[in-house]
Write a protein that holds these residues in place. Structure first.
Motif, PDB file in Angstrom:
ATOM      1  N   LYS A 155       2.382  -1.681 -13.370  1.00 45.01           N
ATOM      2  CA  LYS A 155       3.337  -1.868 -13.165  1.00 45.01           C
ATOM      3  C   LYS A 155       4.479  -2.780 -12.432  1.00 45.01           C
ATOM      4  O   LYS A 155       4.462  -3.577 -11.406  1.00 45.01           O
ATOM      5  CB  LYS A 155       4.630  -1.992 -14.115  1.00 45.01           C
ATOM      6  CG  LYS A 155       5.908  -2.755 -14.356  1.00 45.01           C
ATOM      7  CD  LYS A 155       6.496  -2.826 -15.817  1.00 45.01           C
ATOM      8  CE  LYS A 155       8.297  -2.824 -15.479  1.00 45.01           C
ATOM      9  NZ  LYS A 155       9.213  -2.100 -16.319  1.00 45.01           N
ATOM     10  N   LEU A 156       4.402  -0.990 -10.900  1.00 45.32           N
ATOM     11  CA  LEU A 156       4.552  -1.381 -10.113  1.00 45.32           C
ATOM     12  C   LEU A 156       3.264  -2.079  -8.987  1.00 45.32           C
ATOM     13  O   LEU A 156       4.348  -2.424  -8.241  1.00 45.32           O
ATOM     14  CB  LEU A 156       4.077   0.341  -9.362  1.00 45.32           C
ATOM     15  CG  LEU A 156       4.630   0.764  -8.209  1.00 45.32           C
ATOM     16  CD1 LEU A 156       5.618   0.101  -7.866  1.00 45.32           C
ATOM     17  CD2 LEU A 156       4.092   2.235  -7.960  1.00 45.32           C
ATOM     18  N   ILE A 157       2.478  -2.107  -9.331  1.00 48.06           N
ATOM     19  CA  ILE A 157       1.519  -2.996  -8.469  1.00 48.06           C
ATOM     20  C   ILE A 157       1.878  -4.442  -8.157  1.00 48.06           C
ATOM     21  O   ILE A 157       1.630  -5.107  -7.234  1.00 48.06           O
ATOM     22  CB  ILE A 157       0.224  -2.600  -8.452  1.00 48.06           C
ATOM     23  CG1 ILE A 157       0.118  -0.839  -7.987  1.00 48.06           C
ATOM     24  CG2 ILE A 157      -0.780  -3.220  -7.561  1.00 48.06           C
ATOM     25  CD1 ILE A 157      -1.404  -0.302  -8.359  1.00 48.06           C
ATOM     26  N   LYS A 158       2.245  -4.497  -9.898  1.00 49.67           N
ATOM     27  CA  LYS A 158       1.623  -6.133 -10.107  1.00 49.67           C
ATOM     28  C   LYS A 158       3.705  -6.555  -9.095  1.00 49.67           C
ATOM     29  O   LYS A 158       3.655  -8.001  -8.444  1.00 49.67           O
ATOM     30  CB  LYS A 158       2.667  -6.362 -11.331  1.00 49.67           C
ATOM     31  CG  LYS A 158       1.873  -7.787 -11.453  1.00 49.67           C
ATOM     32  CD  LYS A 158       2.497  -8.125 -13.353  1.00 49.67           C
ATOM     33  CE  LYS A 158       2.693  -9.388 -14.294  1.00 49.67           C
ATOM     34  NZ  LYS A 158       3.229  -9.156 -15.231  1.00 49.67           N
ATOM     35  N   GLY A 159       4.437  -6.023  -9.354  1.00 48.89           N
ATOM     36  CA  GLY A 159       5.623  -6.075  -8.487  1.00 48.89           C
ATOM     37  C   GLY A 159       5.681  -6.119  -7.542  1.00 48.89           C
ATOM     38  O   GLY A 159       6.638  -7.183  -6.575  1.00 48.89           O
ATOM     39  N   LEU A 160       4.799  -4.899  -6.249  1.00 44.55           N
ATOM     40  CA  LEU A 160       4.964  -5.038  -4.742  1.00 44.55           C
ATOM     41  C   LEU A 160       4.037  -6.060  -4.728  1.00 44.55           C
ATOM     42  O   LEU A 160       4.368  -6.730  -3.674  1.00 44.55           O
ATOM     43  CB  LEU A 160       3.900  -3.872  -4.684  1.00 44.55           C
ATOM     44  CG  LEU A 160       5.354  -2.364  -4.853  1.00 44.55           C
ATOM     45  CD1 LEU A 160       4.324  -1.294  -5.196  1.00 44.55           C
ATOM     46  CD2 LEU A 160       5.994  -1.608  -4.151  1.00 44.55           C
TER      47      LEU A 160
ATOM     48  N   LEU B  77       1.782   6.921  -6.803  1.00 45.27           N
ATOM     49  CA  LEU B  77       0.508   7.616  -6.668  1.00 45.27           C
ATOM     50  C   LEU B  77       1.090   9.387  -6.935  1.00 45.27           C
ATOM     51  O   LEU B  77       0.856  10.466  -7.601  1.00 45.27           O
ATOM     52  CB  LEU B  77      -0.679   7.839  -6.471  1.00 45.27           C
ATOM     53  CG  LEU B  77      -1.456   6.635  -6.631  1.00 45.27           C
ATOM     54  CD1 LEU B  77      -2.056   6.396  -5.259  1.00 45.27           C
ATOM     55  CD2 LEU B  77      -1.896   6.678  -8.157  1.00 45.27           C
ATOM     56  N   SER B  78       1.415   9.456  -5.380  1.00 41.75           N
ATOM     57  CA  SER B  78       2.074  10.863  -5.406  1.00 41.75           C
ATOM     58  C   SER B  78       3.210  10.824  -6.405  1.00 41.75           C
ATOM     59  O   SER B  78       3.524  12.928  -6.967  1.00 41.75           O
ATOM     60  CB  SER B  78       2.992  10.658  -3.642  1.00 41.75           C
ATOM     61  OG  SER B  78       2.104  10.381  -2.735  1.00 41.75           O
ATOM     62  N   ARG B  79       4.347  10.767  -6.595  1.00 44.96           N
ATOM     63  CA  ARG B  79       5.037  11.010  -8.211  1.00 44.96           C
ATOM     64  C   ARG B  79       4.916  10.865  -9.312  1.00 44.96           C
ATOM     65  O   ARG B  79       5.347  11.335 -10.255  1.00 44.96           O
ATOM     66  CB  ARG B  79       6.406   9.489  -7.911  1.00 44.96           C
ATOM     67  CG  ARG B  79       6.653   9.609  -6.417  1.00 44.96           C
ATOM     68  CD  ARG B  79       7.912   8.721  -6.727  1.00 44.96           C
ATOM     69  NE  ARG B  79       9.346   9.180  -7.687  1.00 44.96           N
ATOM     70  CZ  ARG B  79      10.016  10.040  -6.980  1.00 44.96           C
ATOM     71  NH1 ARG B  79      10.208  10.165  -6.428  1.00 44.96           N
ATOM     72  NH2 ARG B  79      11.150  10.608  -8.186  1.00 44.96           N
TER      73      ARG B  79
ATOM     74  N   LEU C  96       0.712  -1.467   0.162  1.00 43.14           N
ATOM     75  CA  LEU C  96      -0.416   0.050  -0.046  1.00 43.14           C
ATOM     76  C   LEU C  96       1.301   1.609   0.096  1.00 43.14           C
ATOM     77  O   LEU C  96       0.806   2.130  -0.646  1.00 43.14           O
ATOM     78  CB  LEU C  96      -0.880   0.209   1.138  1.00 43.14           C
ATOM     79  CG  LEU C  96      -2.013  -1.022   1.268  1.00 43.14           C
ATOM     80  CD1 LEU C  96      -3.020  -1.060   2.765  1.00 43.14           C
ATOM     81  CD2 LEU C  96      -2.753  -1.349   0.032  1.00 43.14           C
ATOM     82  N   LYS C  97       1.574   1.176   0.769  1.00 43.89           N
ATOM     83  CA  LYS C  97       2.823   2.443   0.581  1.00 43.89           C
ATOM     84  C   LYS C  97       3.405   2.239  -0.563  1.00 43.89           C
ATOM     85  O   LYS C  97       4.094   3.708  -1.045  1.00 43.89           O
ATOM     86  CB  LYS C  97       3.779   2.228   1.956  1.00 43.89           C
ATOM     87  CG  LYS C  97       2.875   2.395   3.598  1.00 43.89           C
ATOM     88  CD  LYS C  97       4.127   2.916   4.449  1.00 43.89           C
ATOM     89  CE  LYS C  97       3.815   3.047   5.702  1.00 43.89           C
ATOM     90  NZ  LYS C  97       4.116   2.914   6.736  1.00 43.89           N
ATOM     91  N   GLY C  98       3.971   1.309  -1.095  1.00 44.69           N
ATOM     92  CA  GLY C  98       4.584   1.550  -2.296  1.00 44.69           C
ATOM     93  C   GLY C  98       3.774   2.202  -3.378  1.00 44.69           C
ATOM     94  O   GLY C  98       3.941   3.133  -4.325  1.00 44.69           O
TER      95      GLY C  98
END
Length: 460
Positions: free
Chosen positions: A63-68, A52-54, A45-47
């Motif tokens: 891609k980010l969520i899949k990796g996290l 989103l903030s960036r 969740l923090k990832g």
């Protein structure tokens, strides 16, 4: 431990693997798993929040969520992965139900995660999830679809979507149930109904998921405050209260890349490699020859983590405080706490430098200088401090925008990038990480300069 088995038998593609978290499972969960599962989900969740903030784009976020998820939510036994998913969600529901701010963050991040996972379910499983939410909308029949096909195509072209085909699946739903699609003008509306494609169903389902979770968080908060917090005060309550501000990164209790810093170099290093929170404390100590307890703890543990040895720490603090309170009083009232931080007094614990989360959540009072400048400074004072660090006007504007939106760690990341002239994709999560990454860059630059100088000498 009682197990919740996966709901997806082999060969049944219409059965979703995505839980809706309607009710907490009747499980006996070991206290260790209670905390560890929650921490793993919190990393996800923090990832998502950092991404989103960036301002990452849709494809980058997918891609980010899949990796996290792959990195943090796997289980040694694949059949138990669903247990970890459900347990971690309900533990964090306890953690983040307690204030409006916590509920708002958790709700947004869990909904973003749900969207990603729903999109990756097969169409049959997606329809099954719609049925579980009671979204029994009928597909638009072929004759009606043909009658509105031109309108659907107009909407698709205006929003750069794929053009609908005659065999496409569309649903007709009340427009108020898909506010996101209506606001972005990505649907055709006729007589109060929105025509949504199968690929857009995620907005409809996510709205219902968010609504359900929002209500559940309120109910969980009532139960937490009325019974759980007192009943579990010696067992679960301390864990739950600590998780929302947990630091999830590397341990900085001992210096890593850089074995130690010397008192001779400390002023130069403070200017080049201290984050603004520590630089401010350092400058105030030099200016006032004193810091209150919160400031001494925040700066003292940071200096310990970057490699200031105990004897040097005692000499450093004594040199400053003696100018204000005298050497004898320093030895009586302040030296003990410094030795204590280094594990030489009291319980002899190895105390850890404060993380960004801990510093941000602190509440400095009048005369205090600890805390996070991005959160606790006025805009005027923060702007002045950043300018002294060498942040240019363009980067300064970006930093202040993040501050106004309460993205304090991202503001610090942008400051790091502006000061060092390089990107920091991982983001800043700890003052000692800022120092360590800065020193790596500074060392690399110094080696490059020395190499260039040597080449000039050899060529002359």
């Amino acid at each position: 431990m009682l197990a919740v088995r996966s709901r997806k038998p082999v060969g049944y593609d219409d059965v979703p693997t995505l839980p809706l978290y309607r009710s907490a499972p009747a499980l006996d969960v070991r206290l260790e798993e209670f905390e560890l599962f929650a921490i793993d989900r919190l990393r996800v969740l923090k990832g998502i929040s950092d991404g989103l903030s960036r301002g990452k784009k849709h494809d980058e976020m997918e891609k980010l969520i899949k990796g996290l998820w792959k990195a943090n939510m796997r289980h040694p036994q694949a059949s138990e992965a669903i247990n970890k998913d459900i347990i971690s969600h309900f533990v964090l529901r306890l953690v983040y139900c307690r204030t409006d701010e916590l509920r708002k963050w958790f709700l947004s991040m869990e909904t973003a995660l749900f969207r990603h996972r729903f999109r990756n379910e097969r169409p049959e499983a997606q329809r099954s999830l719609m049925a579980e939410f009671g979204l029994a909308y009928k597909k638009v029949d072929s004759s009606e679809l043909e009658s509105v096909m031109d309108k659907l195509a107009q909407v698709a072209r205006s929003t750069s979507q794929s053009l609908p085909t005659v065999d496409a699946i569309f649903y007709k739903v009340p427009f108020e149930e898909v506010p996101e699609l209506v606001a972005s003008r990505r649907v055709f509306i006729c007589k109060g109904n929105a025509y949504i494609a199968m690929s857009q169903v995620v907005s409809l389902v996510a709205t219902h998921f968010r609504s359900h979770l929002s209500k559940a968080l309120i109910l969980t908060n009532r139960k937490w405050t009325s019974t759980i917090v007192e009943q579990e005060k010696n067992r679960l309550t301390p864990i739950v209260e600590a998780l929302s501000t947990s630091y999830l990164g590397p341990d900085y209790s001992q210096p890593k890349e850089f074995a130690e810093i010397s008192l001779r170099d400390i002023d130069d290093i403070a200017k080049s490699s201290f984050p603004i929170c520590m630089r401010h404390l350092f400058e105030k100590l030099r200016e006032d020859h004193h810091l209150k307890h919160g400031g001494r703890m925040q700066l003292g543990l940071f200096l310990k983590g970057v490699g200031l040895k105990l004897d040097d720490a005692l000499a450093f603090w004594k040199a400053e405080f003696s100018r204000k309170v005298g050497a004898e009083r320093f030895d009586k009232e302040y030296a003990y706490s410094i030795r204590h931080n280094y594990g030489r007094e009291g319980k002899r614990m190895d105390y850890t430098p404060y993380s960004c989360q801990k510093i941000i959540s602190s509440t400095p009072g009048v005369g205090d200088h600890h805390g996070c400048p991005y959160r606790h400074f006025s805009e005027e004072n923060l702007t002045a401090a950043l300018s002294r660090m060498g942040v240019n006007s363009r980067a300064l504007s970006d930093v202040m925008n993040k501050v106004r939106n309460k993205h304090y760690q991202l503001a610090c990341t942008l400051t790091f990038e502006a000061v060092h002239g390089t990107s920091c994709e991982a983001g800043i999560n700890h003052p000692n990480q800022y120092f360590s990454d800065s020193q790596i860059i500074m060392k690399s630059k110094n080696q490059s300069t020395a190499k260039d100088t040597q080449m000039e000498i050899e060529s002359s």
